[in-house]
Scaffold this motif. Structure first.
Motif, PDB file in Angstrom:
ATOM      1  N   VAL A 126      -0.443  18.218   6.668  1.00 31.29           N
ATOM      2  CA  VAL A 126      -1.877  18.074   6.099  1.00 31.29           C
ATOM      3  C   VAL A 126      -1.837  17.498   4.923  1.00 31.29           C
ATOM      4  O   VAL A 126      -2.879  16.767   4.761  1.00 31.29           O
ATOM      5  CB  VAL A 126      -2.273  19.778   5.922  1.00 31.29           C
ATOM      6  N   ILE A 127      -1.134  17.620   3.900  1.00 30.05           N
ATOM      7  CA  ILE A 127      -1.106  16.650   2.497  1.00 30.05           C
ATOM      8  C   ILE A 127      -0.938  15.335   2.843  1.00 30.05           C
ATOM      9  O   ILE A 127      -1.798  14.431   2.393  1.00 30.05           O
ATOM     10  CB  ILE A 127      -0.031  17.128   1.650  1.00 30.05           C
ATOM     11  N   GLY A 128      -0.101  14.779   4.002  1.00 27.18           N
ATOM     12  CA  GLY A 128      -0.027  13.407   4.378  1.00 27.18           C
ATOM     13  C   GLY A 128      -1.362  12.813   5.112  1.00 27.18           C
ATOM     14  O   GLY A 128      -1.777  12.067   4.800  1.00 27.18           O
ATOM     15  N   PHE A 129      -1.705  13.791   5.661  1.00 29.68           N
ATOM     16  CA  PHE A 129      -3.194  13.532   6.541  1.00 29.68           C
ATOM     17  C   PHE A 129      -4.435  13.271   5.519  1.00 29.68           C
ATOM     18  O   PHE A 129      -5.005  12.286   5.609  1.00 29.68           O
ATOM     19  CB  PHE A 129      -3.539  14.639   7.621  1.00 29.68           C
ATOM     20  N   ILE A 130      -4.464  14.428   4.592  1.00 33.29           N
ATOM     21  CA  ILE A 130      -5.371  13.947   3.300  1.00 33.29           C
ATOM     22  C   ILE A 130      -5.268  12.719   2.691  1.00 33.29           C
ATOM     23  O   ILE A 130      -6.057  12.106   2.209  1.00 33.29           O
ATOM     24  CB  ILE A 130      -5.084  15.205   2.568  1.00 33.29           C
ATOM     25  N   ILE A 131      -3.991  12.370   2.340  1.00 28.08           N
ATOM     26  CA  ILE A 131      -3.697  11.025   1.588  1.00 28.08           C
ATOM     27  C   ILE A 131      -4.499  10.107   2.362  1.00 28.08           C
ATOM     28  O   ILE A 131      -4.836   9.115   1.937  1.00 28.08           O
ATOM     29  CB  ILE A 131      -2.162  10.993   1.102  1.00 28.08           C
ATOM     30  N   LEU A 132      -3.824  10.092   3.757  1.00 30.23           N
ATOM     31  CA  LEU A 132      -4.165   8.978   4.840  1.00 30.23           C
ATOM     32  C   LEU A 132      -5.509   8.660   4.684  1.00 30.23           C
ATOM     33  O   LEU A 132      -6.181   7.521   4.753  1.00 30.23           O
ATOM     34  CB  LEU A 132      -3.497   8.916   5.837  1.00 30.23           C
ATOM     35  N   ARG A 133      -6.212   9.930   4.883  1.00 27.23           N
ATOM     36  CA  ARG A 133      -7.662   9.875   5.015  1.00 27.23           C
ATOM     37  C   ARG A 133      -8.473   9.342   3.958  1.00 27.23           C
ATOM     38  O   ARG A 133      -9.283   8.395   4.143  1.00 27.23           O
ATOM     39  CB  ARG A 133      -8.302  11.527   5.332  1.00 27.23           C
ATOM     40  N   ILE A 134      -7.935   9.575   2.636  1.00 28.85           N
ATOM     41  CA  ILE A 134      -8.620   9.260   1.579  1.00 28.85           C
ATOM     42  C   ILE A 134      -8.428   7.896   1.366  1.00 28.85           C
ATOM     43  O   ILE A 134      -9.315   7.128   1.180  1.00 28.85           O
ATOM     44  CB  ILE A 134      -8.007  10.075   0.234  1.00 28.85           C
ATOM     45  N   LYS A 135      -7.254   7.409   1.576  1.00 27.31           N
ATOM     46  CA  LYS A 135      -6.969   5.829   1.269  1.00 27.31           C
ATOM     47  C   LYS A 135      -7.513   5.125   2.421  1.00 27.31           C
ATOM     48  O   LYS A 135      -8.135   3.947   1.951  1.00 27.31           O
ATOM     49  CB  LYS A 135      -5.423   5.666   1.616  1.00 27.31           C
ATOM     50  N   LEU A 136      -7.489   5.351   3.767  1.00 27.30           N
ATOM     51  CA  LEU A 136      -8.478   4.789   4.511  1.00 27.30           C
ATOM     52  C   LEU A 136     -10.070   4.667   4.419  1.00 27.30           C
ATOM     53  O   LEU A 136     -10.409   3.801   4.666  1.00 27.30           O
ATOM     54  CB  LEU A 136      -8.214   5.185   6.253  1.00 27.30           C
ATOM     55  N   ASN A 137     -10.441   5.944   3.898  1.00 26.13           N
ATOM     56  CA  ASN A 137     -11.843   5.877   3.593  1.00 26.13           C
ATOM     57  C   ASN A 137     -12.180   4.910   2.390  1.00 26.13           C
ATOM     58  O   ASN A 137     -13.268   4.280   2.374  1.00 26.13           O
ATOM     59  CB  ASN A 137     -12.438   7.397   3.339  1.00 26.13           C
ATOM     60  N   GLU A 138     -11.380   4.951   1.559  1.00 29.46           N
ATOM     61  CA  GLU A 138     -11.530   3.829   0.425  1.00 29.46           C
ATOM     62  C   GLU A 138     -11.480   2.352   0.725  1.00 29.46           C
ATOM     63  O   GLU A 138     -11.945   1.659   0.122  1.00 29.46           O
ATOM     64  CB  GLU A 138     -10.139   3.913  -0.788  1.00 29.46           C
ATOM     65  N   ASN A 139     -10.788   2.189   1.899  1.00 30.68           N
ATOM     66  CA  ASN A 139     -10.542   0.768   2.528  1.00 30.68           C
ATOM     67  C   ASN A 139     -11.867   0.368   3.521  1.00 30.68           C
ATOM     68  O   ASN A 139     -11.741  -0.832   3.690  1.00 30.68           O
ATOM     69  CB  ASN A 139      -9.464   0.467   3.193  1.00 30.68           C
ATOM     70  N   LYS A 140     -12.726   1.360   3.577  1.00 31.35           N
ATOM     71  CA  LYS A 140     -14.041   0.930   4.496  1.00 31.35           C
ATOM     72  C   LYS A 140     -14.669   0.223   3.610  1.00 31.35           C
ATOM     73  O   LYS A 140     -15.139   0.400   2.513  1.00 31.35           O
ATOM     74  CB  LYS A 140     -14.566   2.299   5.026  1.00 31.35           C
ATOM     75  N   LYS A 149       0.934  -1.185   0.056  1.00 37.08           N
ATOM     76  CA  LYS A 149       0.020  -0.043  -0.160  1.00 37.08           C
ATOM     77  C   LYS A 149       1.013   1.379   0.173  1.00 37.08           C
ATOM     78  O   LYS A 149       0.941   1.892   0.862  1.00 37.08           O
ATOM     79  CB  LYS A 149      -0.817   0.071   1.017  1.00 37.08           C
ATOM     80  N   PRO A 150       1.445   1.503  -1.208  1.00 38.33           N
ATOM     81  CA  PRO A 150       2.338   2.767  -1.207  1.00 38.33           C
ATOM     82  C   PRO A 150       1.702   4.047  -0.771  1.00 38.33           C
ATOM     83  O   PRO A 150       2.465   5.022  -0.413  1.00 38.33           O
ATOM     84  CB  PRO A 150       2.956   2.613  -2.509  1.00 38.33           C
ATOM     85  N   THR A 151       0.618   4.382  -0.849  1.00 36.07           N
ATOM     86  CA  THR A 151      -0.134   5.433  -0.930  1.00 36.07           C
ATOM     87  C   THR A 151      -0.031   5.801   0.701  1.00 36.07           C
ATOM     88  O   THR A 151       0.301   6.967   1.248  1.00 36.07           O
ATOM     89  CB  THR A 151      -1.769   5.422  -1.237  1.00 36.07           C
ATOM     90  N   ILE A 152      -0.378   4.526   1.658  1.00 37.06           N
ATOM     91  CA  ILE A 152      -0.136   4.909   2.853  1.00 37.06           C
ATOM     92  C   ILE A 152       1.115   5.302   3.453  1.00 37.06           C
ATOM     93  O   ILE A 152       1.403   6.051   4.199  1.00 37.06           O
ATOM     94  CB  ILE A 152      -0.974   3.758   3.553  1.00 37.06           C
ATOM     95  N   GLY A 153       2.125   4.546   2.770  1.00 36.81           N
ATOM     96  CA  GLY A 153       3.378   4.851   3.219  1.00 36.81           C
ATOM     97  C   GLY A 153       3.823   6.372   2.731  1.00 36.81           C
ATOM     98  O   GLY A 153       4.312   7.100   3.578  1.00 36.81           O
ATOM     99  N   LEU A 154       3.255   6.897   1.786  1.00 37.75           N
ATOM    100  CA  LEU A 154       3.688   8.220   1.136  1.00 37.75           C
ATOM    101  C   LEU A 154       2.912   9.299   2.265  1.00 37.75           C
ATOM    102  O   LEU A 154       3.630  10.270   2.605  1.00 37.75           O
ATOM    103  CB  LEU A 154       2.994   8.424  -0.011  1.00 37.75           C
ATOM    104  N   GLY A 155       1.864   8.858   2.983  1.00 41.17           N
ATOM    105  CA  GLY A 155       0.947   9.722   3.732  1.00 41.17           C
ATOM    106  C   GLY A 155       1.969   9.893   4.938  1.00 41.17           C
ATOM    107  O   GLY A 155       2.260  10.915   5.466  1.00 41.17           O
TER     108      GLY A 155
END
Length: 186
Positions: free
Chosen positions: A172-186, A1-7
Motif C-alpha cells: 500500500v505504501i509502495g502504491f501510494i509512492i508510485l501514484r504520487i510520483k506518476l501523477n507528478e509526471n503528468k 527516478k529513485p522514488t519509483i524504484g522505492l515504490g
C-alpha cells in the motif's frame, strides 16, 4: 527516478507472498502438494544468507539484462515485445526448473514492468526485492517469529498471517509512492 524504484521495492514482498499462494493454488489443481514448516539450523541459515548475496545483488542484474533488456529492447512494436517477453519467461522458468511456474510468472511481471517503464532498473529492483523478501522469510523463520510452510518440488513458500499483513502494508505504501510520483509526471 529513485522514488519509483522505492515504490517498486515496497511492492516486492507482496509479489513474493502472492506468488507462493498462486503457485500453490495452481499446483493443487493437478496434484496434492505436501507442505511442511521451514526450519533452519544456524549453519543452514548462514549458507542461505551467503547464497542470498548472489540472489539479491548479482542474479537480478544479470538475469534482467539477459532475459529482458537484451531480448526485448531490439523490438519496437509492443505486441512483438510482449511475445518475446512470454518466450523469455518460458526460458526463465525452464532455467529455474524447481520453481518453473513461479519463475515464469515472475518473468512475465518483470517483462511487463520493463516494457511499460522502458527502464531495466525497475525490473532489476523488483526482482532483487522479491529475492530479498524470500531471504528475509528465512531469517524470520530462523528466529522462530512465525511459521512459513514450504514444498520442495515445486518450490512453494506459504507465508503466515503476519507476513501477509506486513507485505500488504508495504505494498500500500509502495502504491501510494508510485501514484504520487506518476501523477507528478503528468
Amino acid at each position: 527516478k529513485p522514488t519509483i524504484g522505492l515504490g517498486l521495492l515496497l511492492l516486492a514482498p507482496l509479489w513474493c507472498v502472492a506468488e507462493g499462494f498462486v503457485v500453490y493454488g495452481l499446483t493443487s489443481l493437478i496434484h496434492t502438494v505436501q507442505m511442511e514448516p521451514i526450519t533452519y539450523t544456524s549453519d543452514e541459515l548462514r549458507e542461505d544468507l551467503l547464497a542470498s548475496v548472489h540472489a539479491v545483488l548479482l542474479a537480478p542484474v544479470l538475469e534482467e539484462l539477459c532475459y529482458r533488456q537484451l531480448a526485448i529492447s531490439p523490438f519496437r512494436r509492443r505486441w512483438v515485445q510482449v511475445v518475446v517477453c512470454v518466450l523469455m519467461a518460458l526460458l526463465f522458468g525452464i532455467v529455474h526448473v524447481r520453481n518453473f511456474l513461479g519463475a515464469f510468472l515472475a518473468a512475465i511481471l518483470y517483462g511487463i514492468v520493463f516494457i511499460w517503464a522502458r527502464n531495466i532498473w525497475y525490473a532489476i529492483i523488483l526482482h532483487a526485492g522479491h529475492n530479498l523478501a524470500a531471504t528475509l522469510l528465512a531469517v524470520y523463520c530462523s528466529f522462530g517469529l512465525g511459521e512459513i510452510r514450504m514444498s520442495r518440488m515445486p518450490v512453494i513458500i506459504l507465508s503466515d498471517t503476519i507476513i501477509v499483513v506486513a507485505a500488504v502494508i508495504l505494498a500500500v505504501i509502495g502504491f501510494i509512492i508510485l501514484r504520487i510520483k506518476l501523477n507528478e509526471n503528468k
